[in-house]
Design a protein around this motif. Structure first.
Motif, PDB file in Angstrom:
ATOM      1  N   SER A 286       0.821  -1.204   0.000  1.00  0.00           N
ATOM      2  CA  SER A 286       0.000   0.000   0.000  1.00  0.00           C
ATOM      3  C   SER A 286       0.857   1.257   0.000  1.00  0.00           C
ATOM      4  O   SER A 286       2.084   1.198   0.085  1.00  0.00           O
ATOM      5  CB  SER A 286      -0.950  -0.006   1.197  1.00  0.00           C
ATOM      6  OG  SER A 286      -1.938  -1.010   1.024  1.00  0.00           O
ATOM      7  N   THR A 287       0.185   2.375  -0.064  1.00  0.00           N
ATOM      8  CA  THR A 287       0.860   3.648  -0.310  1.00  0.00           C
ATOM      9  C   THR A 287       1.938   3.988   0.705  1.00  0.00           C
ATOM     10  O   THR A 287       2.958   4.578   0.347  1.00  0.00           O
ATOM     11  CB  THR A 287      -0.177   4.780  -0.350  1.00  0.00           C
ATOM     12  OG1 THR A 287      -1.105   4.600   0.727  1.00  0.00           O
ATOM     13  CG2 THR A 287      -0.940   4.764  -1.656  1.00  0.00           C
ATOM     14  N   TRP A 288       1.752   3.639   1.978  1.00  0.00           N
ATOM     15  CA  TRP A 288       2.696   4.099   3.010  1.00  0.00           C
ATOM     16  C   TRP A 288       3.804   3.090   3.270  1.00  0.00           C
ATOM     17  O   TRP A 288       4.583   3.237   4.202  1.00  0.00           O
ATOM     18  CB  TRP A 288       1.962   4.414   4.313  1.00  0.00           C
ATOM     19  CG  TRP A 288       0.747   5.274   4.194  1.00  0.00           C
ATOM     20  CD1 TRP A 288      -0.369   5.215   4.996  1.00  0.00           C
ATOM     21  CD2 TRP A 288       0.500   6.353   3.280  1.00  0.00           C
ATOM     22  NE1 TRP A 288      -1.280   6.161   4.605  1.00  0.00           N
ATOM     23  CE2 TRP A 288      -0.778   6.875   3.551  1.00  0.00           C
ATOM     24  CE3 TRP A 288       1.237   6.921   2.224  1.00  0.00           C
ATOM     25  CZ2 TRP A 288      -1.337   7.933   2.833  1.00  0.00           C
ATOM     26  CZ3 TRP A 288       0.683   7.966   1.482  1.00  0.00           C
ATOM     27  CH2 TRP A 288      -0.585   8.455   1.796  1.00  0.00           C
ATOM     28  N   SER A 289       3.890   2.056   2.477  1.00  0.00           N
ATOM     29  CA  SER A 289       4.877   0.991   2.696  1.00  0.00           C
ATOM     30  C   SER A 289       6.311   1.518   2.744  1.00  0.00           C
ATOM     31  O   SER A 289       7.123   1.043   3.553  1.00  0.00           O
ATOM     32  CB  SER A 289       4.742  -0.057   1.584  1.00  0.00           C
ATOM     33  OG  SER A 289       5.837  -0.933   1.562  1.00  0.00           O
ATOM     34  N   TYR A 290       6.629   2.488   1.897  1.00  0.00           N
ATOM     35  CA  TYR A 290       8.023   2.938   1.833  1.00  0.00           C
ATOM     36  C   TYR A 290       8.469   3.593   3.142  1.00  0.00           C
ATOM     37  O   TYR A 290       9.667   3.595   3.462  1.00  0.00           O
ATOM     38  CB  TYR A 290       8.220   3.906   0.667  1.00  0.00           C
ATOM     39  CG  TYR A 290       9.667   4.294   0.448  1.00  0.00           C
ATOM     40  CD1 TYR A 290      10.622   3.337   0.122  1.00  0.00           C
ATOM     41  CD2 TYR A 290      10.086   5.613   0.595  1.00  0.00           C
ATOM     42  CE1 TYR A 290      11.950   3.678  -0.059  1.00  0.00           C
ATOM     43  CE2 TYR A 290      11.417   5.970   0.415  1.00  0.00           C
ATOM     44  CZ  TYR A 290      12.337   4.995   0.084  1.00  0.00           C
ATOM     45  OH  TYR A 290      13.662   5.347  -0.089  1.00  0.00           O
ATOM     46  N   ALA A 291       7.527   4.130   3.921  1.00  0.00           N
ATOM     47  CA  ALA A 291       7.887   4.694   5.219  1.00  0.00           C
ATOM     48  C   ALA A 291       8.470   3.618   6.134  1.00  0.00           C
ATOM     49  O   ALA A 291       9.314   3.910   6.992  1.00  0.00           O
ATOM     50  CB  ALA A 291       6.674   5.349   5.877  1.00  0.00           C
ATOM     51  N   SER A 292       8.049   2.373   5.959  1.00  0.00           N
ATOM     52  CA  SER A 292       8.627   1.282   6.743  1.00  0.00           C
ATOM     53  C   SER A 292      10.084   1.051   6.358  1.00  0.00           C
ATOM     54  O   SER A 292      10.914   0.697   7.207  1.00  0.00           O
ATOM     55  CB  SER A 292       7.806   0.008   6.535  1.00  0.00           C
ATOM     56  OG  SER A 292       8.259  -1.032   7.373  1.00  0.00           O
ATOM     57  N   THR A 293      10.402   1.261   5.088  1.00  0.00           N
ATOM     58  CA  THR A 293      11.803   1.160   4.656  1.00  0.00           C
ATOM     59  C   THR A 293      12.634   2.248   5.316  1.00  0.00           C
ATOM     60  O   THR A 293      13.758   1.996   5.768  1.00  0.00           O
ATOM     61  CB  THR A 293      11.890   1.267   3.122  1.00  0.00           C
ATOM     62  OG1 THR A 293      11.140   0.194   2.544  1.00  0.00           O
ATOM     63  CG2 THR A 293      13.329   1.193   2.641  1.00  0.00           C
ATOM     64  N   ILE A 294      12.093   3.458   5.382  1.00  0.00           N
ATOM     65  CA  ILE A 294      12.788   4.558   6.063  1.00  0.00           C
ATOM     66  C   ILE A 294      12.998   4.211   7.532  1.00  0.00           C
ATOM     67  O   ILE A 294      14.008   4.601   8.136  1.00  0.00           O
ATOM     68  CB  ILE A 294      11.999   5.871   5.906  1.00  0.00           C
ATOM     69  CG1 ILE A 294      11.876   6.259   4.435  1.00  0.00           C
ATOM     70  CG2 ILE A 294      12.632   6.998   6.706  1.00  0.00           C
ATOM     71  CD1 ILE A 294      13.190   6.519   3.739  1.00  0.00           C
ATOM     72  N   ALA A 295      12.046   3.461   8.106  1.00  0.00           N
ATOM     73  CA  ALA A 295      12.163   3.024   9.509  1.00  0.00           C
ATOM     74  C   ALA A 295      13.033   1.785   9.657  1.00  0.00           C
ATOM     75  O   ALA A 295      13.035   1.140  10.709  1.00  0.00           O
ATOM     76  CB  ALA A 295      10.781   2.764  10.088  1.00  0.00           C
ATOM     77  N   GLN A 296      13.778   1.420   8.597  1.00  0.00           N
ATOM     78  CA  GLN A 296      14.724   0.312   8.583  1.00  0.00           C
ATOM     79  C   GLN A 296      14.053  -1.052   8.656  1.00  0.00           C
ATOM     80  O   GLN A 296      14.636  -2.028   9.124  1.00  0.00           O
ATOM     81  CB  GLN A 296      15.755   0.469   9.705  1.00  0.00           C
ATOM     82  CG  GLN A 296      16.567   1.740   9.572  1.00  0.00           C
ATOM     83  CD  GLN A 296      17.638   1.870  10.643  1.00  0.00           C
ATOM     84  OE1 GLN A 296      17.771   1.020  11.512  1.00  0.00           O
ATOM     85  NE2 GLN A 296      18.416   2.927  10.566  1.00  0.00           N
ATOM     86  N   MET A 297      12.814  -1.116   8.155  1.00  0.00           N
ATOM     87  CA  MET A 297      12.107  -2.388   8.021  1.00  0.00           C
ATOM     88  C   MET A 297      11.512  -2.453   6.619  1.00  0.00           C
ATOM     89  O   MET A 297      10.314  -2.245   6.432  1.00  0.00           O
ATOM     90  CB  MET A 297      11.013  -2.516   9.097  1.00  0.00           C
ATOM     91  CG  MET A 297      11.543  -2.693  10.509  1.00  0.00           C
ATOM     92  SD  MET A 297      10.258  -2.592  11.780  1.00  0.00           S
ATOM     93  CE  MET A 297      10.010  -0.790  11.878  1.00  0.00           C
ATOM     94  N   PRO A 298      12.335  -2.705   5.601  1.00  0.00           N
ATOM     95  CA  PRO A 298      11.848  -2.708   4.212  1.00  0.00           C
ATOM     96  C   PRO A 298      10.957  -3.926   3.951  1.00  0.00           C
ATOM     97  O   PRO A 298      11.436  -5.047   3.815  1.00  0.00           O
ATOM     98  CB  PRO A 298      13.145  -2.760   3.394  1.00  0.00           C
ATOM     99  CG  PRO A 298      14.141  -3.420   4.296  1.00  0.00           C
ATOM    100  CD  PRO A 298      13.779  -2.996   5.689  1.00  0.00           C
ATOM    101  N   LEU A 299       9.662  -3.703   3.872  1.00  0.00           N
ATOM    102  CA  LEU A 299       8.713  -4.808   3.795  1.00  0.00           C
ATOM    103  C   LEU A 299       8.921  -5.719   2.578  1.00  0.00           C
ATOM    104  O   LEU A 299       8.840  -6.946   2.723  1.00  0.00           O
ATOM    105  CB  LEU A 299       7.276  -4.269   3.830  1.00  0.00           C
ATOM    106  CG  LEU A 299       6.890  -3.557   5.137  1.00  0.00           C
ATOM    107  CD1 LEU A 299       5.483  -2.988   5.036  1.00  0.00           C
ATOM    108  CD2 LEU A 299       6.995  -4.494   6.331  1.00  0.00           C
ATOM    109  N   PRO A 300       9.194  -5.193   1.379  1.00  0.00           N
ATOM    110  CA  PRO A 300       9.418  -6.107   0.250  1.00  0.00           C
ATOM    111  C   PRO A 300      10.595  -7.050   0.476  1.00  0.00           C
ATOM    112  O   PRO A 300      10.530  -8.235   0.132  1.00  0.00           O
ATOM    113  CB  PRO A 300       9.672  -5.149  -0.929  1.00  0.00           C
ATOM    114  CG  PRO A 300       8.971  -3.888  -0.548  1.00  0.00           C
ATOM    115  CD  PRO A 300       9.170  -3.782   0.932  1.00  0.00           C
ATOM    116  N   VAL A 301      11.664  -6.526   1.059  1.00  0.00           N
ATOM    117  CA  VAL A 301      12.852  -7.357   1.311  1.00  0.00           C
ATOM    118  C   VAL A 301      12.560  -8.374   2.410  1.00  0.00           C
ATOM    119  O   VAL A 301      12.869  -9.568   2.277  1.00  0.00           O
ATOM    120  CB  VAL A 301      14.047  -6.467   1.699  1.00  0.00           C
ATOM    121  CG1 VAL A 301      15.279  -7.329   1.997  1.00  0.00           C
ATOM    122  CG2 VAL A 301      14.359  -5.462   0.594  1.00  0.00           C
TER     123      VAL A 301
END
Length: 382
Positions: A286-301
């Protein structure tokens, strides 16, 4: 070989439209050293396709064409490719073809054909939420034109499923029966969900992933909005961690009952007394997923790693010790600067201080400038 090195031996395919949502997936993978392939629905805007992290791009005219390309080109890889979906239409299409895909790809699914579609139906997901002890606003499912007996206003209308084109246009706030009847004249969905409408204090949006048929789940971030819009999400938010352990357990129980494996988003409405009302689960990135990457938890990876080794998910959660702001620049500029709610100078200060930006990327700036040019060009054509 560690888990990241293992997933690097697989292909990663983002099947998507041109949007900042899949752009976040591409960046999340690329920043981890995984250059993905993209199958992209053609558009007059070029956003995801402009990312420097893409290894290869394929453009298609329909979801069906993209599906055939996926099978014909990548269906016989020695290592099963990972496929990422970012909208309901594509996620549902792959869900419907589960049997043809299950032995060839890792993709978002719930173990049987069309089970994701079953719970994209708002009536079904609300029933599941109730079973797991979550509150939601009083809701009716009716045929378009039908007025439920004893209906209390105001209400909001919603399409029963979010795969019809422009489904958000069926979302209308009605403060009396006359407004509801007028709304029915324009609603295209044959079945309509009518829900009690309240003046919300905020919304709570959680991003996460699940593997192992939902038995291992990570809810990585929880976002609240810095200002509110009546019938849409806000493009400027504060991102932090979820600290409500009881709520976390209920949501994990729902995902396990669905049997979902993939990236998800869960949405709640917050009323004036801080009570939470369940809205929906989006069974795709979803749209806010990349914020999790910024939080050092990249969901796709993490999802890819977790599909090979669920222990990765069990150990992946990190506390967001310093909540940060995230901004959808183009939308926020339109909502607040164009309407003169804030000055351009104030907006620029907030944009610079936002740790997560959904279009701009210092190391991947072409999608930002391509979007600006596309918006300008479309305006000229009008």
């Amino acid at each position: 070989m560690d888990s990241l090195q293992k997933v690097k031996s697989h292909l990663h395919i983002v099947f998507c439209a041109e949007h900042y949502n899949p752009l976040g997936v591409v960046r999340s993978l690329g920043e981890a050293g995984i250059p993905p392939i993209a199958i992209i629905l053609r558009s007059n805007l070029h956003i995801t396709s402009r990312s420097k992290y893409l290894k290869k791009r394929f453009f298609v005219d329909s979801v069906e064409e993209g599906y055939r390309l996926l099978l014909d080109t990548f269906g016989s890889e020695p290592e099963k490719p990972f496929v990422y979906t970012c909208d309901d239409t594509i996620a549902n299409f792959l869900d419907a073809h589960y049997d043809a895909l299950k032995d060839r790809f890792f993709f978002f699914n719930a173990g049987v054909p069309e089970r994701i579609a079953q719970f994209q139906n708002k009536e079904a997901i609300l029933q599941l939420a109730q079973k797991h002890g979550l509150s939601f606003l009083k809701t009716y499912t009716v045929d378009v034109g039908e007025i439920p007996e004893g209906l209390e206003y105001p209400v909001i209308t919603k399409a029963i499923i979010s795969t019809i084109p422009n489904w958000k246009d069926d979302m209308v706030i009605c403060r009396n029966e006359s407004e509801l009847r007028e709304a029915y004249r324009h609603i295209r969905s044959p079945k309509v969900l009518i829900q009690k409408y309240i003046e919300k204090k905020n919304e709570l949006c959680m991003e996460g992933l699940s593997v192992n048929r939902g038995r291992d789940t990570l809810i990585s971030i929880a976002s609240s909005y810095n200002y509110l819009l009546d019938n849409s999400y806000s493009p400027y938010m504060t991102v932090g961690s979820l600290h409500n352990e009881e709520l976390r357990q209920k949501l994990c129980g729902m995902l396990e009952e669905v049997g979902f494996e993939g990236i998800f988003e869960i949405e709640f409405l917050v009323d004036q007394d801080d009570a939470l009302y369940f809205l929906e689960i989006n069974f795709r990135n979803s749209t806010w997923s990349y914020a999790s990457t910024i939080a050092q938890m990249p969901l796709p990876v993490l999802w890819a790693e977790g599909m090979l080794d669920p222990n990765v998910v069990r150990q992946a959660r990190k506390e967001v010790t310093e909540p940060f702001c995230a901004m959808v620049e183009m939308d926020d500029l339109r909502f607040r600067v164009k309407t003169k709610q804030i000055t351009l100078s104030e907006w620029l200060h907030q944009w610079k201080s936002s740790k997560c930006k959904y279009y701009w990327g210092r190391e991947d700036c072409l999608p930002f400038f391509s979007t600006l040019w596309g918006l300008f060009y479309n305006k000229l054509r009008k």
